[in-house]
Motif scaffolding. Structure first.
Motif, PDB file in Angstrom:
ATOM      1  N   ALA A 197      -6.521  -1.554   5.561  1.00  0.00           N
ATOM      2  CA  ALA A 197      -5.185  -0.752   5.408  1.00  0.00           C
ATOM      3  C   ALA A 197      -5.620   0.556   4.598  1.00  0.00           C
ATOM      4  O   ALA A 197      -5.373   1.698   4.598  1.00  0.00           O
ATOM      5  N   PHE A 198      -6.211   0.172   3.235  1.00  0.00           N
ATOM      6  CA  PHE A 198      -6.542   1.286   2.331  1.00  0.00           C
ATOM      7  C   PHE A 198      -7.474   2.056   2.925  1.00  0.00           C
ATOM      8  O   PHE A 198      -7.370   3.378   2.871  1.00  0.00           O
ATOM      9  N   ALA A 199      -8.581   1.824   3.606  1.00  0.00           N
ATOM     10  CA  ALA A 199      -9.644   2.698   4.307  1.00  0.00           C
ATOM     11  C   ALA A 199      -8.760   3.496   5.138  1.00  0.00           C
ATOM     12  O   ALA A 199      -9.292   4.744   5.315  1.00  0.00           O
ATOM     13  N   ARG A 200      -7.918   2.856   5.959  1.00  0.00           N
ATOM     14  CA  ARG A 200      -7.314   3.625   7.120  1.00  0.00           C
ATOM     15  C   ARG A 200      -6.455   4.605   6.277  1.00  0.00           C
ATOM     16  O   ARG A 200      -6.186   5.712   7.174  1.00  0.00           O
ATOM     17  N   HIS A 201      -5.971   4.466   5.288  1.00  0.00           N
ATOM     18  CA  HIS A 201      -4.853   5.706   4.664  1.00  0.00           C
ATOM     19  C   HIS A 201      -5.731   6.443   3.696  1.00  0.00           C
ATOM     20  O   HIS A 201      -5.079   7.359   3.305  1.00  0.00           O
ATOM     21  N   GLY A 241       7.852   9.816   0.054  1.00  0.00           N
ATOM     22  CA  GLY A 241       6.661   8.757  -0.179  1.00  0.00           C
ATOM     23  C   GLY A 241       7.245   7.543   0.528  1.00  0.00           C
ATOM     24  O   GLY A 241       7.981   7.574   1.348  1.00  0.00           O
ATOM     25  N   GLY A 242       6.214   6.593   0.886  1.00  0.00           N
ATOM     26  CA  GLY A 242       6.399   5.319   1.673  1.00  0.00           C
ATOM     27  C   GLY A 242       5.636   4.204   1.169  1.00  0.00           C
ATOM     28  O   GLY A 242       4.793   4.577   0.126  1.00  0.00           O
ATOM     29  N   ALA A 243       5.901   3.141   1.775  1.00  0.00           N
ATOM     30  CA  ALA A 243       4.858   2.061   1.520  1.00  0.00           C
ATOM     31  C   ALA A 243       4.768   1.404   2.764  1.00  0.00           C
ATOM     32  O   ALA A 243       5.775   0.821   3.362  1.00  0.00           O
ATOM     33  N   LEU A 244       3.382   0.682   3.006  1.00  0.00           N
ATOM     34  CA  LEU A 244       3.483  -0.246   4.010  1.00  0.00           C
ATOM     35  C   LEU A 244       3.330  -1.668   3.081  1.00  0.00           C
ATOM     36  O   LEU A 244       2.373  -1.939   2.250  1.00  0.00           O
ATOM     37  N   LEU A 245       4.033  -2.574   3.527  1.00  0.00           N
ATOM     38  CA  LEU A 245       3.973  -3.947   2.896  1.00  0.00           C
ATOM     39  C   LEU A 245       3.379  -4.940   3.702  1.00  0.00           C
ATOM     40  O   LEU A 245       3.737  -5.147   5.038  1.00  0.00           O
ATOM     41  N   LEU A 273       0.856  -1.174   0.120  1.00  0.00           N
ATOM     42  CA  LEU A 273      -0.258  -0.012  -0.117  1.00  0.00           C
ATOM     43  C   LEU A 273       0.907   1.162  -0.048  1.00  0.00           C
ATOM     44  O   LEU A 273       1.605   1.351   0.892  1.00  0.00           O
ATOM     45  N   ALA A 274       0.739   1.908  -1.066  1.00  0.00           N
ATOM     46  CA  ALA A 274       1.728   3.201  -1.216  1.00  0.00           C
ATOM     47  C   ALA A 274       1.072   4.115  -0.330  1.00  0.00           C
ATOM     48  O   ALA A 274      -0.239   4.337  -0.317  1.00  0.00           O
ATOM     49  N   VAL A 275       1.970   4.974   0.329  1.00  0.00           N
ATOM     50  CA  VAL A 275       1.645   6.195   1.427  1.00  0.00           C
ATOM     51  C   VAL A 275       2.348   7.215   1.108  1.00  0.00           C
ATOM     52  O   VAL A 275       3.396   7.247   0.298  1.00  0.00           O
ATOM     53  N   SER A 289      -6.824   8.822   8.642  1.00  0.00           N
ATOM     54  CA  SER A 289      -6.157  10.051   7.968  1.00  0.00           C
ATOM     55  C   SER A 289      -6.054   9.963   6.663  1.00  0.00           C
ATOM     56  O   SER A 289      -6.595   8.839   6.057  1.00  0.00           O
ATOM     57  N   ASN A 290      -5.355  10.982   6.038  1.00  0.00           N
ATOM     58  CA  ASN A 290      -5.228  10.788   4.803  1.00  0.00           C
ATOM     59  C   ASN A 290      -3.619  10.594   4.280  1.00  0.00           C
ATOM     60  O   ASN A 290      -3.025  11.484   4.555  1.00  0.00           O
ATOM     61  N   TYR A 291      -3.347   9.348   3.897  1.00  0.00           N
ATOM     62  CA  TYR A 291      -1.957   9.272   3.635  1.00  0.00           C
ATOM     63  C   TYR A 291      -1.747   8.710   2.163  1.00  0.00           C
ATOM     64  O   TYR A 291      -0.899   7.979   1.815  1.00  0.00           O
ATOM     65  N   ARG A 292      -2.639   9.021   1.175  1.00  0.00           N
ATOM     66  CA  ARG A 292      -2.567   8.824  -0.055  1.00  0.00           C
ATOM     67  C   ARG A 292      -1.248   9.410  -0.858  1.00  0.00           C
ATOM     68  O   ARG A 292      -1.038  10.659  -0.828  1.00  0.00           O
TER      69      ARG A 292
END
Ligand SMILES: Cc1ncc(COP(=O)(O)O)c(C=O)c1O
Length: 314
Positions: free
Chosen positions: A215-219, A201-205, A63-65, A237-240
């Motif tokens: 995870a998507f909804a939470r970001h 940028g970041g990513a949660l693997l 999930l990219a953040v 929150s918004n981590y898109r």
């Protein structure tokens, strides 16, 4: 031999290559993202494509953040960290490993690192464990994978969750296993100096797709993917990530394997040269670390130390 600093001849005659490395691949990617006409991930396809490519490369679901700090915060939220829960972190790391724990309401508990690899020393864990210990965050320092065998075994014995801070470890491999193969969450950073970057940028693997929707909804402000009716399902929150960052990171990922192989092949020479400088001791290597992508050439000037019985210099 006198160092250039002390009036000797500089060994290096050319400038260091500019970083971030980029070429027409990044330019084309940015134009593609612009012309797509949808600049956020909800309308575009670049971030979604990047997630698929990055997840496949690392053996998990990505999930990219927005950045690596947020990847850590989001991961701790997913793990259900409660106020007062204790999270073991290495004392030697970038501050985000620790401040993410505090933002999530937890208490960071620092432990020492191994003096050769500079990664969390599993031998320290027993001394800090309490009934409130919930999570341990090994940092793969400068690309050297922490001892995932010992940390994983200890965590399983004590019902503690492992969450990897892989901000330095794009493409790293330990005993034949990629970061996603350990079955734990992992946080990556794509900040300007990192091995792959879009400036930020970041990513949660995630180890599998099972909790991706959560995870998507939470970001994304609590909204499920594809939501058009303002359905805010979870605290969030918004981590898109933007489509521009996603497009650039696809280009950067395409170069990672070749760059990692080149850094590995050159590390022997660099490490040997660094060791000739009195008082400078480069990071050593556990032989189980099959691929160290070498985010940094760590060589603090400390009292000389030698690798332990199994570690080597490279
Ligand atoms: C070990 C470590 N963890 C987390 C982070 C946080 O990443 P970001 O700067 O993308 O928020 C960094 C960034 O430098 C880092 O070095």
């Amino acid at each position: 031999m006198a160092l250039a600093l002390d009036g000797g001849h500089p060994v290096r005659r050319h400038d260091f290559p500019a970083w971030p490395y980029h070429d027409d691949t990044e330019r084309a990617a940015l134009i593609r993202a612009v012309d797509q006409g949808q600049w956020w991930r909800v309308g575009g396809s670049e971030v979604t494509s990047f997630e698929a490519e990055f997840g496949e490369y690392h053996g998990g679901t990505a999930l990219a953040v927005t950045n690596g700090t947020h990847a850590l915060e989001l991961g701790l939220e997913l793990l259900g960290l409660r106020p007062g829960d204790e999270v073991i972190v290495p004392a030697f790391t970038f501050i985000s490993t620790s401040i993410a724990v505090q933002r999530a309401g937890g208490v960071p508990v620092p432990v020492d690192v191994d003096p050769v690899t500079y990664c969390l020393d599993p031998a320290t864990l027993d001394a800090v464990r309490t009934p409130r210990t919930r999570v341990v965050i090994p940092v793969h320092m400068a690309g050297h994978v922490a001892d995932m065998d010992a940390i994983g075994a200890w965590a399983a014995r004590h019902d503690v969750v492992v969450f990897q801070d892989a901000a330095h470890a794009h493409g790293a491999v330990w005993s034949g296993r990629r970061i996603g193969d350990f079955g734990t969450l992992a946080a990556f950073s794509f900040q300007n100096g990192k091995l792959m970057t879009a400036g930020e940028g970041g990513a949660l693997l995630l180890p599998s797709a099972e909790r991706f929707d959560e995870a998507f909804a939470r970001h994304s402000c609590g909204r499920p993917m594809g939501d058009t009716t303002y359905e805010h399902r979870t605290p969030s929150s918004n981590y898109r990530m933007t489509e521009f960052a996603g497009a650039v990171l696809r280009a950067q990922l395409g170069r990672l394997a070749e760059q990692n192989a080149r850094r590995e092949s050159r590390w022997k020479t660099l490490s040997a040269a660094l060791r000739e400088i009195p008082g400078v001791v480069p990071q050593g290597r556990d032989p189980r670390c099959d691929l160290n992508p070498h985010y940094m050439a760590m060589a603090p000037s400390t009292p000389p130390r030698t690798p332990g019985p199994t570690a080597t210099w490279w």
